[in-house]
Structures are given as structure tokens and as C-alpha cells.
Design a protein around this motif. Structure first.
Motif, PDB file in Angstrom:
ATOM      1  N   THR A   1       0.840  -1.201   0.000  1.00  0.00           N
ATOM      2  CA  THR A   1       0.000   0.000   0.000  1.00  0.00           C
ATOM      3  C   THR A   1       0.872   1.247   0.000  1.00  0.00           C
ATOM      4  O   THR A   1       2.097   1.196   0.193  1.00  0.00           O
ATOM      5  CB  THR A   1      -0.920   0.016   1.230  1.00  0.00           C
TER       6      THR A   1
ATOM      7  N   SER B   1      -3.314  -8.704   7.846  1.00  0.00           N
ATOM      8  CA  SER B   1      -1.964  -8.152   7.804  1.00  0.00           C
ATOM      9  C   SER B   1      -1.025  -9.038   8.604  1.00  0.00           C
ATOM     10  O   SER B   1      -1.449  -9.961   9.306  1.00  0.00           O
ATOM     11  CB  SER B   1      -1.949  -6.721   8.354  1.00  0.00           C
TER      12      SER B   1
ATOM     13  N   GLU C   1      -9.628  -9.323   3.386  1.00  0.00           N
ATOM     14  CA  GLU C   1      -9.647  -7.880   3.577  1.00  0.00           C
ATOM     15  C   GLU C   1      -9.369  -7.555   5.044  1.00  0.00           C
ATOM     16  O   GLU C   1      -9.974  -8.120   5.948  1.00  0.00           O
ATOM     17  CB  GLU C   1     -11.007  -7.304   3.165  1.00  0.00           C
ATOM     18  N   GLY C   2      -8.450  -6.661   5.261  1.00  0.00           N
ATOM     19  CA  GLY C   2      -8.055  -6.285   6.608  1.00  0.00           C
ATOM     20  C   GLY C   2      -6.953  -7.135   7.184  1.00  0.00           C
ATOM     21  O   GLY C   2      -6.416  -6.814   8.253  1.00  0.00           O
TER      22      GLY C   2
ATOM     23  N   ASN D   1      -6.025  -9.181  12.053  1.00  0.00           N
ATOM     24  CA  ASN D   1      -7.000  -8.392  11.308  1.00  0.00           C
ATOM     25  C   ASN D   1      -6.878  -6.943  11.766  1.00  0.00           C
ATOM     26  O   ASN D   1      -7.348  -6.569  12.844  1.00  0.00           O
ATOM     27  CB  ASN D   1      -8.415  -8.924  11.542  1.00  0.00           C
TER      28      ASN D   1
ATOM     29  N   LYS E   1      -8.247  -4.357  10.548  1.00  0.00           N
ATOM     30  CA  LYS E   1      -9.513  -3.617  10.481  1.00  0.00           C
ATOM     31  C   LYS E   1     -10.353  -3.866  11.730  1.00  0.00           C
ATOM     32  O   LYS E   1     -10.938  -2.937  12.299  1.00  0.00           O
ATOM     33  CB  LYS E   1     -10.274  -4.045   9.226  1.00  0.00           C
TER      34      LYS E   1
ATOM     35  N   TYR F   1      -3.199 -12.137   1.014  1.00  0.00           N
ATOM     36  CA  TYR F   1      -3.494 -13.108  -0.033  1.00  0.00           C
ATOM     37  C   TYR F   1      -2.870 -14.457   0.346  1.00  0.00           C
ATOM     38  O   TYR F   1      -1.722 -14.524   0.790  1.00  0.00           O
ATOM     39  CB  TYR F   1      -2.944 -12.659  -1.391  1.00  0.00           C
TER      40      TYR F   1
ATOM     41  N   VAL G   1      -6.657   0.079   3.006  1.00  0.00           N
ATOM     42  CA  VAL G   1      -7.100  -1.096   3.760  1.00  0.00           C
ATOM     43  C   VAL G   1      -6.100  -2.231   3.523  1.00  0.00           C
ATOM     44  O   VAL G   1      -5.847  -2.593   2.371  1.00  0.00           O
ATOM     45  CB  VAL G   1      -8.513  -1.535   3.333  1.00  0.00           C
TER      46      VAL G   1
ATOM     47  N   MET H   1      -4.519  -5.863   2.969  1.00  0.00           N
ATOM     48  CA  MET H   1      -5.061  -7.023   2.265  1.00  0.00           C
ATOM     49  C   MET H   1      -4.050  -8.152   2.332  1.00  0.00           C
ATOM     50  O   MET H   1      -2.857  -7.957   2.094  1.00  0.00           O
ATOM     51  CB  MET H   1      -5.369  -6.681   0.809  1.00  0.00           C
TER      52      MET H   1
ATOM     53  N   SER I   1      -8.321 -13.899  -0.953  1.00  0.00           N
ATOM     54  CA  SER I   1      -7.904 -12.631  -0.355  1.00  0.00           C
ATOM     55  C   SER I   1      -8.654 -12.417   0.949  1.00  0.00           C
ATOM     56  O   SER I   1      -9.807 -12.830   1.095  1.00  0.00           O
ATOM     57  CB  SER I   1      -8.169 -11.469  -1.309  1.00  0.00           C
TER      58      SER I   1
END
Length: 280
Positions: A126, A158, A155-156, A176, A178, A137, A133, A135, A153
Motif C-alpha cells: 500500500t 496483515s 480484507e483487513g 486483522n 480492520k 493473499y 485497507v 489485504m 484474499s
């Protein structure tokens, strides 16, 4: 670099070794390369051959066979888009007792079992902006053919992220960012299912075809195998995870539970049934 183990008989024939593959992952460039072992040409053997000389008979004994590597496949994880943070592969000394799962209605689930796989966990690169946000994978790669078997994937998701591969199961522990909590993503891979009549004269055409395919599949091929069916479910972990592995038994009959180390310095054994995607 992951090197193949020689057969347990301690005497590996040239035909056996020529069917062996090695793979190399460069985290800085994000390139996975697969190589196949091949015998060097006779004209090159005079230069590279290694042997011990018997002084009495003046002959070469314990002659070693020299191999070279030929690249057969590659997989790329562009470093400007994804950063590799974890690499997991099946345990070398793991034993599989069965490749099926019997359900309560007498139907059978066929596990997708491939010993040539490697799970690569990457984090999206990023621009460090406040609105970006994170992501995560997860990519399952066949290290012989270079095919991507499964990719998802989160989301959030890391770093820190730690993964374990157990037969047809993927367990990925991550943070997470997020939701501000630790989570585990549990993924099961299957080749298909045989219904309760699939192995009887009452089997339907589709079920009988699946049963025959399973009974005749004596040799697994990374180049000819199809894509597996995936089931995935995510659970919340009460504590952050720093490392993960799984239990290993001599015959592989006992349940293979996860062993996770916590940030508190403790080791916790997690039953796979608690995080199964098939759990109600």
C-alpha cells in the motif's frame, strides 16, 4: 531452496532421481522457480564426475552420478504489488492414514492430497495512506507444475501471519488490522464426493464415474490434476499467534491437532474440529 529426500532404501536409482524436482523462492523478487533433475551428457561427465580410485585394481569405484537442473515452471508474485511474508509446505515426516472422510449419511468426501504444494502468504503493498485497507493473499502453488491451485484474499488481514498445511487443510493465523483482533482462516480442499450409493450397483452415472476415477487413481500427477473444491470459514482467536505447526504420529491415525505458540510464551494445542469449515 527445498531439496527432495532420497528414497528410504538409501540406494536411489538414476530413474528415481530423474523424476525428482526442486524449487526455489526468492522473496525479494517474488519468483518461484521449479527445476527437474536431469543426467548430464556423457561428454560432460569426464569433467564433473566424482569417484574414488581403487589403487590395487586402478578402477573408479563409488562413482557418483552428476545431475543438472532444468527449469520447468515459474510462478510470480510481483514485489511492487505483493510482499511475501510467510511460506509453508507439508511436513516431510507426516503420515496420511486415509484420503477419504466418511459422513454420517454414508457418503464419502475425497480429500485433495498433493505433497508437492507450497502455501505462499503475501501482503498487499500500500501507499501508507490512512485510507488504505490492508489485504492478505493466500496462494497455494503446485511446486512441480507451477500451477496456482487455490488463491483467496482476506480484507483487513496483515502481518504477522503464520500458516500450516495438513493433508488437505490450510490453517492461516493472522492479525486483522480492520477489526483489531487475531483470526484464523480454515480452508479444506476436496477432489469431490461419492454419495452413499456411489460404490454400489445403485449408483448414479455421475457418482459411479467419480467412484471409478477414485479407485483407478493410483498415481497422482501435478500436470494432469484438476482444481480442487474449497470450503473456507474464519474464526476469532482470543490471543495473537507467533508460530504454528501440527502434531505428527507414526501411523497418522490419531487426530492431527494444531500446535500454536502465543505471545504470552505459552503453547496451546488446538483441535482441528474446532475450526473446521464443516463445523455447524
Amino acid at each position: 531452496i527445498v531439496m527432495p529426500l532420497y528414497p528410504s532404501s538409501s540406494t536411489a536409482s538414476s530413474n528415481t532421481l530423474e523424476k525428482s524436482y526442486v524449487y526455489h523462492i526468492d522473496k525479494s523478487t517474488g519468483v518461484l522457480e521449479t527445476y527437474q533433475l536431469a543426467l548430464v551428457d556423457n561428454k560432460d561427465k569426464n569433467q564433473d564426475q566424482v569417484c574414488q580410485m581403487n589403487l590395487e585394481t586402478k578402477t573408479c569405484v563409488n562413482k557418483s552420478i552428476i545431475y543438472k537442473t532444468n527449469i520447468v515452471a515459474t510462478a510470480n508474485f510481483p514485489p511492487n504489488r505483493e510482499r511475501i511474508i510467510d511460506i509453508a509446505s507439508p511436513a516431510v515426516n507426516d503420515v496420511r492414514s486415509t484420503s477419504t472422510i466418511a459422513l454420517s449419511d454414508d457418503s464419502v468426501l475425497l480429500k485433495y492430497v498433493n505433497n508437492n504444494i507450497c502455501l505462499v502468504t503475501t501482503e498487499a503493498v500500500t501507499d501508507n495512506s490512512s485510507n488504505a485497507v490492508p489485504m492478505l493473499y493466500t496462494t497455494l502453488v503446485d511446486t512441480v507444475s507451477g500451477k496456482v491451485i487455490y488463491r483467496s484474499s482476506i480484507e483487513g488481514g496483515s502481518a504477522p501471519a503464520n500458516a500450516a498445511l495438513i493433508e488437505n487443510t490450510i490453517a492461516l493465523f493472522y492479525w486483522n488490522a480492520k477489526a483489531k483482533r487475531s483470526e484464523v482462516s480454515s480452508i479444506h480442499l476436496y477432489e469431490g464426493m461419492i454419495d452413499k450409493h456411489g460404490l454400489t450397483p445403485l449408483a448414479s452415472k455421475h457418482s459411479a464415474t467419480m467412484a471409478n476415477k477414485y479407485k483407478e487413481a493410483k498415481i497422482f500427477s501435478s500436470f494432469l490434476s484438476g482444481q480442487p473444491l474449497a470450503m473456507q470459514k474464519t474464526y476469532i482467536m482470543p490471543k495473537a499467534i507467533t508460530a504454528v505447526h501440527h502434531t505428527i504420529t507414526e501411523q497418522g491415525i490419531a487426530n492431527k491437532n494444531l500446535l500454536v505458540s502465543l505471545t504470552t510464551g505459552q503453547i496451546f494445542m488446538l483441535d482441528q474440529r474446532q475450526i473446521s469449515p464443516r463445523r455447524p
